[in-house]
Design a protein around this motif. Sequence first.
Motif, PDB file in Angstrom:
ATOM      1  N   ILE A 243       1.232 -67.741  21.994  1.00 18.56           N
ATOM      2  CA  ILE A 243       1.422 -67.189  23.341  1.00 18.56           C
ATOM      3  C   ILE A 243       1.314 -65.668  23.298  1.00 18.56           C
ATOM      4  O   ILE A 243       0.740 -65.039  24.190  1.00 18.56           O
ATOM      5  N   MET A 244       1.839 -65.070  22.228  1.00 21.19           N
ATOM      6  CA  MET A 244       1.799 -63.620  22.090  1.00 21.19           C
ATOM      7  C   MET A 244       0.399 -63.112  21.754  1.00 21.19           C
ATOM      8  O   MET A 244       0.097 -61.935  21.961  1.00 21.19           O
ATOM      9  N   TYR A 245      -0.435 -63.971  21.231  1.00 17.59           N
ATOM     10  CA  TYR A 245      -1.831 -63.606  20.967  1.00 17.59           C
ATOM     11  C   TYR A 245      -2.647 -63.702  22.246  1.00 17.59           C
ATOM     12  O   TYR A 245      -3.363 -62.769  22.616  1.00 17.59           O
ATOM     13  N   TRP A 246      -2.507 -64.820  22.947  1.00 16.18           N
ATOM     14  CA  TRP A 246      -3.291 -65.026  24.169  1.00 16.18           C
ATOM     15  C   TRP A 246      -2.907 -64.035  25.269  1.00 16.18           C
ATOM     16  O   TRP A 246      -3.772 -63.508  25.965  1.00 16.18           O
ATOM     17  N   TYR A 247      -1.611 -63.814  25.425  1.00 17.85           N
ATOM     18  CA  TYR A 247      -1.120 -63.007  26.546  1.00 17.85           C
ATOM     19  C   TYR A 247      -0.533 -61.674  26.085  1.00 17.85           C
ATOM     20  O   TYR A 247       0.262 -61.067  26.799  1.00 17.85           O
ATOM     21  N   GLY A 248      -0.950 -61.208  24.928  1.00 15.79           N
ATOM     22  CA  GLY A 248      -0.388 -59.982  24.367  1.00 15.79           C
ATOM     23  C   GLY A 248      -0.489 -58.788  25.287  1.00 15.79           C
ATOM     24  O   GLY A 248       0.440 -57.972  25.364  1.00 15.79           O
ATOM     25  N   THR A 249      -1.595 -58.658  26.036  1.00 11.91           N
ATOM     26  CA  THR A 249      -1.758 -57.483  26.892  1.00 11.91           C
ATOM     27  C   THR A 249      -0.785 -57.492  28.063  1.00 11.91           C
ATOM     28  O   THR A 249      -0.610 -56.466  28.716  1.00 11.91           O
ATOM     29  N   ASP A 250      -0.155 -58.642  28.339  1.00  8.65           N
ATOM     30  CA  ASP A 250       0.872 -58.669  29.382  1.00  8.65           C
ATOM     31  C   ASP A 250       2.159 -57.999  28.890  1.00  8.65           C
ATOM     32  O   ASP A 250       3.015 -57.626  29.700  1.00  8.65           O
ATOM     33  N   PHE A 251       2.304 -57.878  27.568  1.00  8.71           N
ATOM     34  CA  PHE A 251       3.496 -57.273  26.976  1.00  8.71           C
ATOM     35  C   PHE A 251       3.282 -55.806  26.611  1.00  8.71           C
ATOM     36  O   PHE A 251       4.144 -54.969  26.865  1.00  8.71           O
ATOM     37  N   ALA A 252       2.156 -55.500  25.987  1.00  7.63           N
ATOM     38  CA  ALA A 252       1.867 -54.130  25.550  1.00  7.63           C
ATOM     39  C   ALA A 252       0.394 -54.055  25.151  1.00  7.63           C
ATOM     40  O   ALA A 252      -0.294 -55.074  25.030  1.00  7.63           O
ATOM     41  N   SER A 253      -0.077 -52.844  24.917  1.00  5.62           N
ATOM     42  CA  SER A 253      -1.510 -52.637  24.689  1.00  5.62           C
ATOM     43  C   SER A 253      -1.960 -52.904  23.257  1.00  5.62           C
ATOM     44  O   SER A 253      -3.136 -53.130  23.008  1.00  5.62           O
ATOM     45  N   ASP A 254      -1.027 -52.874  22.282  1.00  5.68           N
ATOM     46  CA  ASP A 254      -1.419 -53.102  20.893  1.00  5.68           C
ATOM     47  C   ASP A 254      -0.408 -54.020  20.213  1.00  5.68           C
ATOM     48  O   ASP A 254       0.706 -54.233  20.709  1.00  5.68           O
ATOM     49  N   GLU A 255      -0.791 -54.570  19.071  1.00 10.19           N
ATOM     50  CA  GLU A 255       0.012 -55.594  18.410  1.00 10.19           C
ATOM     51  C   GLU A 255       1.403 -55.125  18.030  1.00 10.19           C
ATOM     52  O   GLU A 255       2.390 -55.831  18.234  1.00 10.19           O
ATOM     53  N   GLN A 256       1.494 -53.936  17.461  1.00  8.96           N
ATOM     54  CA  GLN A 256       2.807 -53.473  17.019  1.00  8.96           C
ATOM     55  C   GLN A 256       3.735 -53.212  18.204  1.00  8.96           C
ATOM     56  O   GLN A 256       4.935 -53.482  18.133  1.00  8.96           O
ATOM     57  N   SER A 257       3.167 -52.705  19.297  1.00  6.97           N
ATOM     58  CA  SER A 257       3.976 -52.493  20.501  1.00  6.97           C
ATOM     59  C   SER A 257       4.430 -53.823  21.089  1.00  6.97           C
ATOM     60  O   SER A 257       5.540 -53.933  21.621  1.00  6.97           O
ATOM     61  N   ARG A 258       3.583 -54.840  20.975  1.00  5.68           N
ATOM     62  CA  ARG A 258       3.962 -56.167  21.472  1.00  5.68           C
ATOM     63  C   ARG A 258       5.099 -56.727  20.632  1.00  5.68           C
ATOM     64  O   ARG A 258       6.037 -57.328  21.160  1.00  5.68           O
ATOM     65  N   LEU A 259       5.018 -56.529  19.335  1.00  7.64           N
ATOM     66  CA  LEU A 259       6.080 -57.001  18.460  1.00  7.64           C
ATOM     67  C   LEU A 259       7.396 -56.298  18.789  1.00  7.64           C
ATOM     68  O   LEU A 259       8.463 -56.928  18.831  1.00  7.64           O
ATOM     69  N   ALA A 260       7.320 -55.002  19.032  1.00  4.48           N
ATOM     70  CA  ALA A 260       8.526 -54.252  19.410  1.00  4.48           C
ATOM     71  C   ALA A 260       9.083 -54.755  20.737  1.00  4.48           C
ATOM     72  O   ALA A 260      10.303 -54.822  20.935  1.00  4.48           O
ATOM     73  N   ALA A 261       8.179 -55.135  21.648  1.00  5.42           N
ATOM     74  CA  ALA A 261       8.601 -55.598  22.973  1.00  5.42           C
ATOM     75  C   ALA A 261       9.368 -56.917  22.883  1.00  5.42           C
ATOM     76  O   ALA A 261      10.368 -57.112  23.583  1.00  5.42           O
ATOM     77  N   VAL A 262       8.909 -57.837  22.026  1.00  2.55           N
ATOM     78  CA  VAL A 262       9.595 -59.125  21.937  1.00  2.55           C
ATOM     79  C   VAL A 262      10.806 -59.061  21.010  1.00  2.55           C
ATOM     80  O   VAL A 262      11.685 -59.922  21.089  1.00  2.55           O
ATOM     81  N   ALA A 263      10.867 -58.045  20.152  1.00  3.52           N
ATOM     82  CA  ALA A 263      12.013 -57.921  19.246  1.00  3.52           C
ATOM     83  C   ALA A 263      13.320 -57.804  20.023  1.00  3.52           C
ATOM     84  O   ALA A 263      14.371 -58.259  19.551  1.00  3.52           O
ATOM     85  N   ARG A 264      13.254 -57.224  21.203  1.00  2.00           N
ATOM     86  CA  ARG A 264      14.492 -57.039  21.980  1.00  2.00           C
ATOM     87  C   ARG A 264      15.084 -58.362  22.459  1.00  2.00           C
ATOM     88  O   ARG A 264      16.255 -58.423  22.849  1.00  2.00           O
ATOM     89  N   PHE A 265      14.276 -59.429  22.417  1.00  2.00           N
ATOM     90  CA  PHE A 265      14.782 -60.734  22.830  1.00  2.00           C
ATOM     91  C   PHE A 265      15.413 -61.501  21.667  1.00  2.00           C
ATOM     92  O   PHE A 265      15.940 -62.592  21.865  1.00  2.00           O
ATOM     93  N   CYS A 266      15.347 -60.946  20.465  1.00  2.34           N
ATOM     94  CA  CYS A 266      15.830 -61.647  19.276  1.00  2.34           C
ATOM     95  C   CYS A 266      17.294 -61.318  18.988  1.00  2.34           C
ATOM     96  O   CYS A 266      17.843 -60.337  19.514  1.00  2.34           O
ATOM     97  N   SER A 267      17.899 -62.099  18.139  1.00  6.07           N
ATOM     98  CA  SER A 267      19.271 -61.845  17.724  1.00  6.07           C
ATOM     99  C   SER A 267      19.331 -60.509  16.987  1.00  6.07           C
ATOM    100  O   SER A 267      18.310 -60.018  16.484  1.00  6.07           O
ATOM    101  N   PRO A 268      20.512 -59.887  16.892  1.00  3.86           N
ATOM    102  CA  PRO A 268      20.611 -58.588  16.216  1.00  3.86           C
ATOM    103  C   PRO A 268      20.023 -58.590  14.808  1.00  3.86           C
ATOM    104  O   PRO A 268      19.317 -57.651  14.423  1.00  3.86           O
ATOM    105  N   ALA A 269      20.272 -59.648  14.034  1.00  2.28           N
ATOM    106  CA  ALA A 269      19.779 -59.683  12.657  1.00  2.28           C
ATOM    107  C   ALA A 269      18.253 -59.762  12.617  1.00  2.28           C
ATOM    108  O   ALA A 269      17.601 -59.042  11.850  1.00  2.28           O
ATOM    109  N   LEU A 270      17.672 -60.620  13.453  1.00  2.00           N
ATOM    110  CA  LEU A 270      16.217 -60.764  13.472  1.00  2.00           C
ATOM    111  C   LEU A 270      15.563 -59.505  14.030  1.00  2.00           C
ATOM    112  O   LEU A 270      14.541 -59.030  13.516  1.00  2.00           O
TER     113      LEU A 270
END
Length: 297
Positions: A243-270
Amino acid sequence: TQSTWGVTVDMGNSLCSLNVLNVAVFPGNVPARPRASELSAARLAENLQSQMLKLYGKFILEDGSGVNYSELKQDAALVDYVNTASELQFIDLASLSRVELIAFCLNVYNALVIHASVVVGPYRARVPGSISRFFTCNAYNIGGHIFSLDDIEHGILRCNKPHPTSGRVFFDEHDPRRAFALPLSDLDPRIHFALVCGAKSCPPIRVFTAQNLDRGLELAAKNFCESSIVVDQSRRRVTMSMIMYWYGTDFASDEQSRLAAVARFCSPALRESIEGLLAQGRVTIAYQPYDWSQNHS
């Protein structure tokens, strides 16, 4: 052509004929067309939500991960749902606020996926074109306009952005349905954790209201990301859903920014593990193969 379960409309193209599933006719059990003053889209959304909860409670596993399609098709609750869904033809979508429209579309989309899977049949993941036809060819009449699953997702909820694989834009400048597309500034990528496509890799099924929309989307995002993102510290690799590959541009313009964007939805440890790799500037991002097999129980 018309049947008990809906109407098939020949669109004159090679892709498919549209299965408009909420114009079904059940003798002796057809709601009379209400006067415009008696029916609001918001009220009907509440009615549909009640019907969906009834179906969910009987045929969907407690965690929302599967549907018993064969038993659902035999139950009178499906007839009740279709008769309620038929009223969608007479609503005024323009009367919905932004929040109401998003909740409405999420609920209707998820219900239509189940409805089409039961009545028309699910897509066949190994048959070329079957998946794309399922989302393009199954539809509801909403407010006098025909909206397919793709129209609801990409045309309205994704603000008429192009389809991530075909590049198709669903509402052109002459399409009256374009008036219902959310403005690009209202694109909320969390919808991708709430839309359920009927596959095992999809998020669990939920019901949304205008009152709980933000909380519901946040919970859906947290649950999906926590269960689908895997960090391999030794290989400095993070694996995410397709889902993050297909719709990545809905989250951010580049892969690392997308990863940072979804990291906020993870548990503190993850989240700490992901942010640590990002801070070091050396992280490989991979995507899990998508399991398109049906989420039946």
